[in-house]
Design a protein around this motif. Structure first.
Motif, PDB file in Angstrom:
ATOM      1  N   GLY A   1       0.807  -1.202   0.000  1.00 53.39           N
ATOM      2  CA  GLY A   1       0.000   0.000   0.000  1.00 53.39           C
ATOM      3  C   GLY A   1       0.843   1.254   0.000  1.00 53.39           C
ATOM      4  N   GLN A   2       0.198   2.341  -0.400  1.00 53.63           N
ATOM      5  CA  GLN A   2       0.825   3.653  -0.402  1.00 53.63           C
ATOM      6  C   GLN A   2      -0.133   4.596   0.319  1.00 53.63           C
ATOM      7  N   LEU A   3       0.323   5.170   1.432  1.00 56.81           N
ATOM      8  CA  LEU A   3      -0.520   5.993   2.283  1.00 56.81           C
ATOM      9  C   LEU A   3      -0.110   7.460   2.197  1.00 56.81           C
ATOM     10  N   TYR A   4      -1.102   8.333   2.160  1.00 54.57           N
ATOM     11  CA  TYR A   4      -0.899   9.781   2.211  1.00 54.57           C
ATOM     12  C   TYR A   4      -1.620  10.269   3.465  1.00 54.57           C
ATOM     13  N   LEU A   5      -0.880  10.867   4.405  1.00 51.30           N
ATOM     14  CA  LEU A   5      -1.438  11.209   5.706  1.00 51.30           C
ATOM     15  C   LEU A   5      -1.243  12.685   6.046  1.00 51.30           C
ATOM     16  N   LYS A   6      -2.113  13.203   6.911  1.00 53.89           N
ATOM     17  CA  LYS A   6      -2.002  14.558   7.486  1.00 53.89           C
ATOM     18  C   LYS A   6      -1.828  15.631   6.419  1.00 53.89           C
ATOM     19  N   GLU A   7      -2.812  15.717   5.516  1.00 55.78           N
ATOM     20  CA  GLU A   7      -2.791  16.685   4.416  1.00 55.78           C
ATOM     21  C   GLU A   7      -1.514  16.577   3.587  1.00 55.78           C
ATOM     22  N   ASP A   8      -1.168  15.357   3.244  1.00 53.93           N
ATOM     23  CA  ASP A   8      -0.012  15.009   2.400  1.00 53.93           C
ATOM     24  C   ASP A   8       1.323  15.417   3.019  1.00 53.93           C
ATOM     25  N   ARG A   9       1.366  15.512   4.330  1.00 50.77           N
ATOM     26  CA  ARG A   9       2.639  15.799   4.988  1.00 50.77           C
ATOM     27  C   ARG A   9       3.503  14.545   5.074  1.00 50.77           C
ATOM     28  N   PHE A  10       2.868  13.389   5.265  1.00 46.31           N
ATOM     29  CA  PHE A  10       3.588  12.122   5.374  1.00 46.31           C
ATOM     30  C   PHE A  10       3.149  11.193   4.249  1.00 46.31           C
ATOM     31  N   ARG A  11       4.126  10.498   3.671  1.00 48.31           N
ATOM     32  CA  ARG A  11       3.866   9.488   2.642  1.00 48.31           C
ATOM     33  C   ARG A  11       4.568   8.202   3.047  1.00 48.31           C
ATOM     34  N   ILE A  12       3.823   7.113   3.073  1.00 52.38           N
ATOM     35  CA  ILE A  12       4.373   5.814   3.484  1.00 52.38           C
ATOM     36  C   ILE A  12       4.098   4.800   2.382  1.00 52.38           C
ATOM     37  N   LEU A  13       5.113   4.013   2.031  1.00 53.01           N
ATOM     38  CA  LEU A  13       4.999   2.977   1.014  1.00 53.01           C
ATOM     39  C   LEU A  13       5.496   1.669   1.602  1.00 53.01           C
ATOM     40  N   ALA A  14       4.736   0.596   1.433  1.00 56.05           N
ATOM     41  CA  ALA A  14       5.155  -0.735   1.881  1.00 56.05           C
ATOM     42  C   ALA A  14       4.683  -1.766   0.863  1.00 56.05           C
ATOM     43  N   VAL A  15       5.602  -2.614   0.399  1.00 52.07           N
ATOM     44  CA  VAL A  15       5.295  -3.663  -0.569  1.00 52.07           C
ATOM     45  C   VAL A  15       6.047  -4.923  -0.159  1.00 52.07           C
ATOM     46  N   ALA A  16       5.360  -6.066  -0.181  1.00 51.08           N
ATOM     47  CA  ALA A  16       5.986  -7.355   0.081  1.00 51.08           C
ATOM     48  C   ALA A  16       5.641  -8.297  -1.068  1.00 51.08           C
ATOM     49  N   ALA A  17       6.596  -9.134  -1.454  1.00 49.98           N
ATOM     50  CA  ALA A  17       6.383 -10.040  -2.576  1.00 49.98           C
ATOM     51  C   ALA A  17       7.117 -11.348  -2.346  1.00 49.98           C
ATOM     52  N   THR A  18       6.576 -12.412  -2.914  1.00 49.64           N
ATOM     53  CA  THR A  18       7.236 -13.712  -2.919  1.00 49.64           C
ATOM     54  C   THR A  18       6.920 -14.397  -4.246  1.00 49.64           C
TER      55      THR A  18
ATOM     56  N   GLY B   1      13.471   8.152   3.122  1.00 51.95           N
ATOM     57  CA  GLY B   1      14.314   7.058   2.668  1.00 51.95           C
ATOM     58  C   GLY B   1      13.494   5.827   2.343  1.00 51.95           C
ATOM     59  N   ARG B   2      14.166   4.865   1.717  1.00 51.53           N
ATOM     60  CA  ARG B   2      13.550   3.577   1.379  1.00 51.53           C
ATOM     61  C   ARG B   2      14.508   2.464   1.747  1.00 51.53           C
ATOM     62  N   TYR B   3      13.914   1.352   2.143  1.00 52.71           N
ATOM     63  CA  TYR B   3      14.692   0.171   2.473  1.00 52.71           C
ATOM     64  C   TYR B   3      14.202  -0.978   1.600  1.00 52.71           C
ATOM     65  N   TYR B   4      15.142  -1.619   0.904  1.00 54.14           N
ATOM     66  CA  TYR B   4      14.835  -2.759   0.051  1.00 54.14           C
ATOM     67  C   TYR B   4      15.507  -4.000   0.642  1.00 54.14           C
ATOM     68  N   TYR B   5      14.783  -5.100   0.676  1.00 58.00           N
ATOM     69  CA  TYR B   5      15.374  -6.374   1.073  1.00 58.00           C
ATOM     70  C   TYR B   5      14.871  -7.436   0.107  1.00 58.00           C
ATOM     71  N   PHE B   6      15.796  -8.107  -0.570  1.00 62.76           N
ATOM     72  CA  PHE B   6      15.443  -9.176  -1.503  1.00 62.76           C
ATOM     73  C   PHE B   6      16.321 -10.386  -1.221  1.00 62.76           C
ATOM     74  N   LYS B   7      15.712 -11.547  -1.262  1.00 64.00           N
ATOM     75  CA  LYS B   7      16.466 -12.784  -1.102  1.00 64.00           C
ATOM     76  C   LYS B   7      15.979 -13.747  -2.174  1.00 64.00           C
ATOM     77  N   VAL B   8      16.932 -14.276  -2.963  1.00 62.88           N
ATOM     78  CA  VAL B   8      16.593 -15.195  -4.057  1.00 62.88           C
ATOM     79  C   VAL B   8      17.461 -16.437  -3.928  1.00 62.88           C
ATOM     80  N   ASN B   9      16.824 -17.592  -4.014  1.00 62.35           N
ATOM     81  CA  ASN B   9      17.520 -18.877  -4.023  1.00 62.35           C
ATOM     82  C   ASN B   9      17.448 -19.450  -5.428  1.00 62.35           C
ATOM     83  N   ASN B  10      18.621 -19.829  -5.973  1.00 59.61           N
ATOM     84  CA  ASN B  10      18.698 -20.435  -7.291  1.00 59.61           C
ATOM     85  C   ASN B  10      19.033 -21.904  -7.141  1.00 59.61           C
TER      86      ASN B  10
END
Length: 188
Positions: free
Chosen positions: A114-131, A175-184
């Motif tokens: 999801g992508q959230l816009y809060l407090k009259e667009d003062r704060f923006r939060i993005l969170a995505v999870a995938a597998t 800032g943004r934090y990315y974490y990816f783990k892939v097994n081949n």
């Protein structure tokens, strides 16, 4: 870019860019002035009860997959676009989404966030999870490809979390934090 990356990117773009597609134009925006009382029928005049105003909007999408590497399948996703606070007229609507795909080679993937816009667009939060788990046959590269293949399976997941704070007018800091783990693994 390989076809499996294109499908993942399509679902990611669908989730992250959805708020712009989900915004609708009101009659006041189109004309510039709100209609007067003589132009707007009331429920007593039209004889129909007032409909409750929709809080949010759902946007579904189905994408067929026809790919020689991944096989045939289907990708599906849905966005729910909603303003989080009714009194906030400045923030764009926030978006929540899910998506996934499955193919005939037993490849699959799931995505949510999801992508959230809060407090009259003062704060923006993005969170995505995938597998995902992707299975395919590797035949080599370019002229070195052969009729024999090596079965490869790649599986893993990832997380993206980000936050922004408005510093000045249309300038945001964060800032943004990315974490990816892939097994081949090789098949068999």
């Amino acid at each position: 870019m390989t076809s499996r990356n294109i499908y993942a990117a399509t679902l990611f773009i669908f989730l992250v860019c959805g708020p712009a597609a989900g915004q609708t134009q009101t009659p006041q925006d189109a004309v510039g002035t709100p209609p007067g009382p003589e132009q707007t029928p009331t429920s007593a005049q039209s004889g129909t009860p007032d409909k409750p105003k929709k809080r949010g909007e759902i946007t579904p999408a189905l994408i067929p997959i026809v790919d020689p590497t991944l096989g045939n399948g289907l990708a599906a996703g849905a966005l729910y676009t909603v303003p989080l606070q009714k009194e906030d007229k400045v923030s764009p609507p926030s978006t929540f989404g899910i998506g996934g795909f499955r193919t005939s080679t037993d490849s699959w993937g799931l995505l949510g966030g999801g992508q959230l816009y809060l407090k009259e667009d003062r704060f923006r939060i993005l969170a995505v999870a995938a597998t995902a788990k992707v299975s395919y046959n590797f035949y080599g590269i370019g002229n070195a490809s052969t009729a024999r293949s090596v079965p490869i399976t790649q599986s893993g997941g990832g997380l993206l979390v980000g936050g922004l704070v408005r510093a000045f007018k249309r300038w945001y800091v964060g800032g943004r934090y990315y974490y990816f783990k892939v097994n081949n693994s090789l098949g068999g």
